[in-house]
Write a protein that holds these residues in place. Structure first.
Motif, mmCIF file in Angstrom:
data_model
loop_
_atom_site.group_PDB
_atom_site.id
_atom_site.type_symbol
_atom_site.label_atom_id
_atom_site.label_comp_id
_atom_site.label_asym_id
_atom_site.label_seq_id
_atom_site.Cartn_x
_atom_site.Cartn_y
_atom_site.Cartn_z
ATOM 1 N N GLY A 57 -24.808 6.219 31.295
ATOM 2 C CA GLY A 57 -23.399 5.820 31.205
ATOM 3 C C GLY A 57 -22.985 4.880 32.316
ATOM 4 O O GLY A 57 -21.827 4.845 32.710
ATOM 5 N N CYS A 58 -23.951 4.091 32.825
ATOM 6 C CA CYS A 58 -23.671 3.240 33.993
ATOM 7 C C CYS A 58 -22.847 2.011 33.648
ATOM 8 O O CYS A 58 -22.298 1.362 34.523
ATOM 9 N N GLN A 59 -22.783 1.684 32.370
ATOM 10 C CA GLN A 59 -21.990 0.548 31.869
ATOM 11 C C GLN A 59 -22.520 -0.829 32.241
ATOM 12 O O GLN A 59 -21.828 -1.827 32.070
ATOM 13 N N SER B 201 -17.721 11.872 24.516
ATOM 14 C CA SER B 201 -18.831 12.811 24.622
ATOM 15 C C SER B 201 -19.714 12.664 23.385
ATOM 16 O O SER B 201 -19.247 12.895 22.284
ATOM 17 N N PRO B 202 -20.963 12.243 23.486
ATOM 18 C CA PRO B 202 -21.654 11.928 24.725
ATOM 19 C C PRO B 202 -21.115 10.643 25.376
ATOM 20 O O PRO B 202 -20.709 9.727 24.674
ATOM 21 N N ARG B 203 -21.117 10.653 26.715
ATOM 22 C CA ARG B 203 -20.692 9.440 27.409
ATOM 23 C C ARG B 203 -21.909 8.525 27.514
ATOM 24 O O ARG B 203 -22.547 8.399 28.554
ATOM 25 N N ALA B 204 -22.230 7.952 26.378
ATOM 26 C CA ALA B 204 -23.409 7.090 26.305
ATOM 27 C C ALA B 204 -23.028 5.814 25.575
ATOM 28 O O ALA B 204 -22.096 5.801 24.778
ATOM 29 N N ALA B 205 -23.767 4.758 25.873
ATOM 30 C CA ALA B 205 -23.487 3.480 25.240
ATOM 31 C C ALA B 205 -23.883 3.509 23.772
ATOM 32 O O ALA B 205 -24.611 4.399 23.314
ATOM 33 N N ALA B 206 -23.368 2.538 23.041
ATOM 34 C CA ALA B 206 -23.763 2.328 21.652
ATOM 35 C C ALA B 206 -23.748 0.824 21.421
ATOM 36 O O ALA B 206 -23.060 0.093 22.134
ATOM 37 N N ILE B 207 -24.508 0.379 20.447
ATOM 38 C CA ILE B 207 -24.502 -1.048 20.123
ATOM 39 C C ILE B 207 -23.797 -1.228 18.784
ATOM 40 O O ILE B 207 -24.119 -0.566 17.803
ATOM 41 N N ASP B 208 -22.802 -2.100 18.772
ATOM 42 C CA ASP B 208 -22.110 -2.466 17.540
ATOM 43 C C ASP B 208 -22.952 -3.561 16.890
ATOM 44 O O ASP B 208 -22.795 -4.743 17.178
ATOM 45 N N ILE B 209 -23.860 -3.144 16.035
ATOM 46 C CA ILE B 209 -24.867 -4.063 15.509
ATOM 47 C C ILE B 209 -24.244 -5.171 14.648
ATOM 48 O O ILE B 209 -24.747 -6.295 14.615
ATOM 49 N N GLU B 210 -23.122 -4.871 14.022
ATOM 50 C CA GLU B 210 -22.442 -5.870 13.184
ATOM 51 C C GLU B 210 -22.001 -7.082 14.008
ATOM 52 O O GLU B 210 -21.954 -8.193 13.498
ATOM 53 N N ALA C 271 -30.365 -5.577 31.357
ATOM 54 C CA ALA C 271 -29.523 -4.965 32.397
ATOM 55 C C ALA C 271 -29.746 -3.458 32.506
ATOM 56 O O ALA C 271 -29.440 -2.860 33.532
ATOM 57 N N CYS C 272 -30.259 -2.837 31.451
ATOM 58 C CA CYS C 272 -30.355 -1.374 31.414
ATOM 59 C C CYS C 272 -31.416 -0.856 32.390
ATOM 60 O O CYS C 272 -32.595 -1.187 32.264
ATOM 61 N N PRO C 273 -31.021 -0.032 33.360
ATOM 62 C CA PRO C 273 -31.993 0.457 34.341
ATOM 63 C C PRO C 273 -32.924 1.536 33.794
ATOM 64 O O PRO C 273 -33.965 1.810 34.387
ATOM 65 N N THR C 274 -32.549 2.165 32.665
ATOM 66 C CA THR C 274 -33.403 3.253 32.169
ATOM 67 C C THR C 274 -34.139 2.886 30.880
ATOM 68 O O THR C 274 -34.789 3.747 30.272
ATOM 69 N N ASN C 275 -34.020 1.631 30.460
ATOM 70 C CA ASN C 275 -34.691 1.186 29.226
ATOM 71 C C ASN C 275 -34.317 2.035 28.016
ATOM 72 O O ASN C 275 -35.173 2.370 27.191
#
Lengths: 434, 96
Positions: free
Chosen positions: A115-117, A149-158, A169-173
Motif C-alpha cells: 500500500g505504498c502508493q 480493505s484490503p488497502r492494496a493497489a488495483a489496476i483499472d485495465i480499461e 516503481a513497485c518495490p515488491t514486484n
C-alpha cells in the motif's frame, strides 16, 4: 481471457461485504462457521465506509466501520473475495448449495502489496474517481480510497496504457498483468444475501437539471465533500470552485414519486439531510441551509431531537415540493416550488443544490439463483417470506437476507438485520447436525 | 514461456493493443496538467482566473485542479478578498 477453475468448501456464502453482510459474516465466523464473503467492489465496507458521519450521534462513520472491517479481514474463519461476483447459485438439496464465483483480475498480488502508493505516483493516467462519485480524478494504478480493505493497489485495465511505470516503481514486484479472470466453484450449506441498494440517479428527473447545472450535486457527493477523505480542499461548488453560502436540499428525489417508478419512502434521506445540514453549519458557519421537504420522518431513537437540534442551529425547513430547478448565468440556481402550507408557487435562489437521492433495489442477485427463484417484493427488494416471525427468511429455504437488500433502512437497522440473518442461518445450519 | 516479473505490462501490450481513446485521454490530461501548472508557475490563481487563461469551462478546471491537488502537484493558498474563491499554488515546482 483464460479461465481457471478451482473448488472450495465453506459453510456459508455471504454475498455483499457492506455493513450488513460484514456483520453476518463476523457473527457466523465467531460461532466457528467457515464463511466466504464475496464483494463486487475492490474493498469491503459498502457504502458506509464512504460516509462522513452518522445520524443522530454524529459519530465518524469511518471510525465505526474500519475496526469492524479490519476484524472481518483478519478473521481466520472468513475468506474474502473482492472484485468478485456470485454468478450461479444452485440448490442441490437441504444444506447443499453450489455457487460459481467470478473473480475479476486486480492485476496486483494483494498479499504482496504494501500500500505504498508508489505505483499511483508513477501512473501517468488520470480518470474519474468513482469512489469520489465523480468529483475528482484518480490514477489507473490506484488504491480505491485511503481506508479501503484490503488497502492494496488495483489496476483499472480499461484505462491503463500498459506503460509499465507502475511495475518499475513497485518495490515488491506485486503488479502482475498476466492475471486472468477466474471462476471458482464453491460448495456451501447456506447463503446470506446482503447485496445492499442502489442510489437513485437524478438524471431520470430532467426538470431538476442535474448533470447540466454543475452546482447541483447528489447527497452522496455532498457526503464525500464532508468526509475527511474529501475530494476538495473544503466544500466547494463543482461548477466553479466557489465556497457556497446558501445551500438547498431537495428531499424525496427519487422517493415517494410514482412518476419515476418508486412510490415508497427511502427512510434515510430526511435524517441524512438533517445530518449534512448540521455538518455544513459547522464547516461553513456563514452559510444558510434550507431543506425543502414533504414530511420530515424522524421516527427513530433520538431522531426527533436531532431534527429539533438542526432547527435550533438555524437550518430552515420549508414544506414544499420542488418542481423545477434552473441555472442562472452566475451558476446560482432558481428553485420553483409549491409552498404547501401557503398553497402558492414560489421561487427561491440558492448557490448550491443537494438532491437527497433515494434508495432503490439492487435486483441483480435474483438472477444468480438458478434452480429456485429468489422472490422479490412488489418494489423489487428481496421478499421476506415471513417478515414478522422470521425477517431474514426468503423464498428459498437456506437463503437469508440481510440489510438493505430487503428494503430501505438506516445503519443501526442494517446491522440488526445482519445479526438476525446470521442467527437464522445458524439455526438452519444447526438443524443439519441434529 | 515464463513471463519476467516486473515486465508483465510489456507482455500484455504485445498480446493486445491499447485502445486509441485511452491514449487520447492521457494526451488530453497531460496537456491540461501542463497548462494548469504553467499558469500557476506565473503566480497563484483562483479557478475562474485559470479558466480564463486556459479557455476552459470552470467545472472542468475544478475537476482537473482537484485531481492535481490530490496527486500532489498543487496546494491550496489563501482566499480571495471576497471570501469566495481560494487561490491555488504550485507545489515543489510542479513535481510530485
Amino acid at each position: 481471457m483464460q479461465q481457471e477453475n478451482r473448488k472450495l468448501n465453506f459453510d456459508v456464502l455471504v454475498v455483499g461485504g457492506g455493513i450488513a453482510g460484514g456483520e453476518s459474516a463476523l457473527n457466523l465466523a465467531n460461532l466457528g462457521y467457515k464463511v466466504l464473503l464475496v464483494e463486487k467492489e475492490l474493498s469491503i465496507g459498502g457504502k458506509m465506509i464512504l460516509l462522513s458521519k452518522v445520524f443522530p450521534t454524529l459519530d465518524c462513520a469511518a471510525c465505526i466501520t474500519t475496526p469492524k472491517v479490519s476484524e472481518i479481514a483478519r478473521h481466520p474463519n472468513i475468506t474474502i473475495f473482492t472484485g468478485a461476483e456470485a454468478k450461479n447459485i444452485t440448490k442441490k438439496g437441504e444444506h447443499q448449495f453450489e455457487a460459481v464465483v467470478l473473480k475479476k483480475p486486480r492485476y496486483v498480488v494483494v498479499e504482496d502489496c504494501t500500500g505504498c502508493q508508489l505505483c499511483e505516483e508513477a501512473c501517468p493516467v488520470s480518470v474519474t474517481d468513482e469512489y469520489q462519485y465523480g468529483l475528482a480524478g484518480r490514477k489507473a494504478a490506484f488504491i480505491p480510497f485511503s481506508i479501503a480493505s484490503p488497502r492494496a493497489a488495483a489496476i483499472d485495465i480499461e484505462n491503463c496504457i500498459l506503460c509499465g511505470a507502475c511495475e518499475r516503481a513497485c518495490p515488491t514486484n506485486c503488479i502482475d498483468f498476466t492475471q486472468t479472470e477466474e471462476e471458482v466453484l464453491v460448495k456451501i450449506k447456506s447463503v446470506v444475501v446482503a447485496t445492499g441498494f442502489n442510489l437513485f440517479d437524478p438524471l431520470k428527473i430532467p426538470r431538476y437539471n442535474y448533470g447540466k447545472a454543475k452546482n447541483i450535486i447528489t447527497s452522496m457527493q455532498m457526503e464525500r465533500q464532508l468526509a475527511p477523505t474529501r475530494p476538495y480542499n473544503t466544500i466547494l461548488r463543482p461548477g466553479d470552485g466557489k465556497m457556497p453560502d446558501n445551500i438547498a436540499y431537495v428531499l424525496c428525489t427519487g422517493s415517494r414519486d410514482k412518476s419515476i417508478g418508486n412510490p415508497i419512502c427511502s427512510q434515510i434521506c430526511c435524517m441524512y439531510s438533517i445530518k449534512q445540514a448540521q455538518l455544513l453549519m459547522g464547516a461553513l458557519p456563514m452559510a444558510d441551509v434550507t431543506i425543502y421537504y414533504l414530511h420530515i420522518r424522524a421516527f427513530g431513537k433520538g431522531f426527533n431531537e436531532f431534527y429539533a437540534q438542526a432547527q435550533d442551529m438555524g437550518v430552515e425547513f420549508v414544506k414544499g415540493k420542488v418542481g423545477k430547478i434552473t441555472e442562472k448565468e452566475n451558476g446560482n440556481l432558481m428553485l420553483r416550488y409549491e409552498d404547501i402550507e401557503a398553497g402558492v408557487v414560489k421561487e427561491a435562489e440558492h448557490d448550491m443544490v443537494v438532491l437527497s437521492v433515494g434508495v432503490l433495489p439492487n435486483m441483480e442477485i435474483s438472477e444468480s439463483f438458478k434452480t429456485e427463484k429468489l422472490a422479490l417484493d412488489p418494489f423489487n427488494f428481496v421478499n421476506q417470506s415471513d417478515v414478522l416471525a422470521s425477517p431474514a427468511k426468503t423464498s428459498i429455504e437456506g437463503v437469508f437476507v440481510a440489510g438493505t437488500a430487503s428494503g430501505p433502512m438506516d445503519i443501526p437497522d442494517s446491522i440488526l438485520s445482519g445479526g438476525a440473518a446470521s442467527a437464522e442461518t445458524t439455526s438452519y445450519l444447526r438443524r443439519a447436525s441434529l | 514461456m515464463e513471463i519476467e516479473k516486473g515486465k508483465t505490462a510489456k507482455w500484455l501490450k504485445e498480446q493486445r493493443p491499447v485502445p486509441k481513446e485511452v491514449t487520447g485521454k492521457l494526451k488530453e490530461f497531460t496537456k491540461i496538467k501542463k497548462g494548469i501548472l504553467n499558469a500557476l508557475k506565473e503566480g497563484d490563481k483562483t479557478i475562474p482566473e485559470l479558466a480564463k487563461i486556459l479557455d476552459m469551462p470552470q467545472d472542468e478546471v475544478v475537476f482537473q485542479l482537484m485531481s492535481l491537488l490530490k496527486y500532489g502537484f498543487v496546494e491550496t493558498g489563501e482566499m480571495d478578498d471576497m471570501d469566495e474563491y481560494f487561490y491555488y499554488k504550485i507545489k515543489n515546482n510542479g513535481k510530485n
